[in-house]
Design a protein around this motif. Sequence first.
Motif, PDB file in Angstrom:
ATOM      1  N   PRO A 130       8.999  13.849  -2.096  1.00 14.35           N
ATOM      2  CA  PRO A 130       8.270  13.045  -1.101  1.00 14.35           C
ATOM      3  C   PRO A 130       8.808  13.203   0.314  1.00 14.35           C
ATOM      4  O   PRO A 130       8.029  13.281   1.274  1.00 14.35           O
ATOM      5  N   ARG A 131      10.120  13.264   0.463  1.00 13.49           N
ATOM      6  CA  ARG A 131      10.690  13.397   1.807  1.00 13.49           C
ATOM      7  C   ARG A 131      10.429  14.789   2.379  1.00 13.49           C
ATOM      8  O   ARG A 131      10.187  14.946   3.578  1.00 13.49           O
ATOM      9  N   GLN A 132      10.462  15.823   1.545  1.00 17.26           N
ATOM     10  CA  GLN A 132      10.141  17.178   2.012  1.00 17.26           C
ATOM     11  C   GLN A 132       8.681  17.274   2.435  1.00 17.26           C
ATOM     12  O   GLN A 132       8.358  17.905   3.440  1.00 17.26           O
ATOM     13  N   THR A 188       5.918   6.896  11.786  1.00 11.98           N
ATOM     14  CA  THR A 188       6.579   5.625  11.495  1.00 11.98           C
ATOM     15  C   THR A 188       7.550   5.774  10.335  1.00 11.98           C
ATOM     16  O   THR A 188       8.665   5.240  10.369  1.00 11.98           O
ATOM     17  N   ALA A 189       7.136   6.517   9.301  1.00 10.73           N
ATOM     18  CA  ALA A 189       8.022   6.769   8.159  1.00 10.73           C
ATOM     19  C   ALA A 189       9.261   7.545   8.586  1.00 10.73           C
ATOM     20  O   ALA A 189      10.372   7.279   8.105  1.00 10.73           O
ATOM     21  N   MET A 190       9.085   8.494   9.508  1.00  8.12           N
ATOM     22  CA  MET A 190      10.231   9.249  10.018  1.00  8.12           C
ATOM     23  C   MET A 190      11.173   8.337  10.807  1.00  8.12           C
ATOM     24  O   MET A 190      12.399   8.484  10.754  1.00  8.12           O
ATOM     25  N   ALA A 228      -2.145   0.098   7.165  1.00  8.75           N
ATOM     26  CA  ALA A 228      -0.905   0.819   6.889  1.00  8.75           C
ATOM     27  C   ALA A 228       0.318  -0.007   7.270  1.00  8.75           C
ATOM     28  O   ALA A 228       1.298  -0.077   6.509  1.00  8.75           O
ATOM     29  N   TYR A 229       0.282  -0.653   8.427  1.00  5.68           N
ATOM     30  CA  TYR A 229       1.427  -1.436   8.855  1.00  5.68           C
ATOM     31  C   TYR A 229       1.593  -2.699   8.000  1.00  5.68           C
ATOM     32  O   TYR A 229       2.722  -3.132   7.729  1.00  5.68           O
ATOM     33  N   CYS A 230       0.488  -3.270   7.561  1.00  2.00           N
ATOM     34  CA  CYS A 230       0.583  -4.398   6.620  1.00  2.00           C
ATOM     35  C   CYS A 230       1.210  -3.946   5.302  1.00  2.00           C
ATOM     36  O   CYS A 230       2.047  -4.648   4.710  1.00  2.00           O
ATOM     37  N   LEU A 231       0.835  -2.759   4.849  1.00  4.36           N
ATOM     38  CA  LEU A 231       1.368  -2.231   3.594  1.00  4.36           C
ATOM     39  C   LEU A 231       2.848  -1.873   3.720  1.00  4.36           C
ATOM     40  O   LEU A 231       3.615  -2.038   2.761  1.00  4.36           O
ATOM     41  N   ILE A 232       3.251  -1.370   4.880  1.00  3.70           N
ATOM     42  CA  ILE A 232       4.673  -1.077   5.085  1.00  3.70           C
ATOM     43  C   ILE A 232       5.496  -2.356   4.924  1.00  3.70           C
ATOM     44  O   ILE A 232       6.549  -2.372   4.263  1.00  3.70           O
ATOM     45  N   GLY A 233       5.009  -3.452   5.510  1.00  2.00           N
ATOM     46  CA  GLY A 233       5.689  -4.729   5.344  1.00  2.00           C
ATOM     47  C   GLY A 233       5.692  -5.189   3.899  1.00  2.00           C
ATOM     48  O   GLY A 233       6.714  -5.680   3.383  1.00  2.00           O
ATOM     49  N   TRP A 374       6.095   5.982   2.215  1.00  2.00           N
ATOM     50  CA  TRP A 374       4.932   6.505   2.940  1.00  2.00           C
ATOM     51  C   TRP A 374       3.846   7.002   1.993  1.00  2.00           C
ATOM     52  O   TRP A 374       2.656   6.876   2.301  1.00  2.00           O
ATOM     53  N   LEU A 375       4.225   7.543   0.821  1.00  2.00           N
ATOM     54  CA  LEU A 375       3.209   8.013  -0.135  1.00  2.00           C
ATOM     55  C   LEU A 375       2.425   6.842  -0.720  1.00  2.00           C
ATOM     56  O   LEU A 375       1.218   6.947  -0.954  1.00  2.00           O
ATOM     57  N   ASN A 376       3.109   5.725  -0.977  1.00  2.64           N
ATOM     58  CA  ASN A 376       2.407   4.535  -1.455  1.00  2.64           C
ATOM     59  C   ASN A 376       1.416   4.032  -0.414  1.00  2.64           C
ATOM     60  O   ASN A 376       0.263   3.708  -0.739  1.00  2.64           O
TER      61      ASN A 376
END
Length: 439
Positions: A130-132, A188-190, A228-233, A374-376
């Motif tokens: 996932p990170r690659q 954002t993930a980075m 996306a930002y709601c899901l990150i939280g 980030w994949l989720n």
Amino acid sequence: MRVDSLRTASGPTISWRAIECWGAGISLFLQAGALLPLLLADADGTLSESAKSILRLPCFPIYAFTIVILIRNFPQFLTALRRNLIVPLILVLPFLSTLWSIGPSTTLRRAIGLLFCVLLSYVLAIRFTPRQLLFLLFVTLGTSIVLSVVISVVSPSLATMPDGAMRGVFIHKNVLGWYASLMILVATAMLLDGTLGLRRTAFCLWAAGMVCLASSGSMTAIIATSVAYCLIGFYTLLQRSSSIGRVVIVLFFVQLSLGILISLHEFLVPALEALGKDATLTGRVPLWELVDREISDRWLLGYGYQAFWTTMNPEATHMWLKIGWAAPHAHNGYRDILLSFGVVGMIPFVLMLPHAIRQGASLHCHDTQYGWLWLNVLTIMILVMNLTESIFFVQNDAIFILFTAAIIMFSLYAPVVSISHSQPRQAPSHGLTSGLQIS
């Protein structure tokens, strides 16, 4: 001993890993439809038949690259197939639908294109962590977004649609909006993942993505970015909670999501009318009403994979005359699945999604070394995008390739991570890395 490099006639060697990384990056860039379609399209973004024929040519090197990589990693490919049987089952459906399709030749040709897209998803899933994959997208999407900003400054007429909205290096503003939204997620993930560094570059690309998103005016992309930002939280809170806390968080999130969807269904159109906005969602509402009638006529098997939206179909032509514009699809991925495969195709797709989301959330909570956040978020973002756009089962499309790769990757890693989680004394996930990832 396995040979992991190629030697040219003059002497230098090229590692297979370099071929995989460059090949995957170039393939995603081309499948995103950046730059080349814009150069071949008319001023309004339409592509002639000759232009479409030219655009098919870059697909063949991508197909060749995909086949070569899968042959070299055939045992891992078989493992990925076995760990999620629904994906190959769904992949068979387009070919089976030629038996009842109203346009068998169209269905077969597009089914072949879809096959190679899904095979490329398998390449991404078995050859990248996932990170690659995050870093690969960071470079690929970053190139597209930076080029979009540059071309809007150098040649505004080329990078702007007739209505004044920015389209960058893509043929339509909505496509720019989609990839700008993904760029914002990746950047954002980075920024959140400190292991890769590049935070200054990530912030610059995040800002460029925001500029492109706002300039495109794509409401679908803006909503997807907000989600996306709601899901990150949500996923961050989920990872930091105990097992009981996670159940409470999930139940609350599901109830909140259902409440929002019901509210949108009941109050969105009246609210838009009260605000003086387009209550038809740019013509989508009357389109959906007509599409639902067509779905009900062939609800079991549908019309065949991507056979409905063709000039050879009188129902589509009649629909276009009614709404006053030639819709290329239903502007709703779920409705297009029903048009293509009926309930027979929708059932396995619906069964696959909750399982994949659960696996992804489990990996995010229990396997922190690979960076699953980030994949989720990407997976659910694409589900949201398909409420007003059609991305599911689109051949030669980078977003669907990434969506499928995420689902395959979840099913590929989840069994190993669950075993290592149940045996805490063993080192987690290294066996999977050695078995699937060859650097």
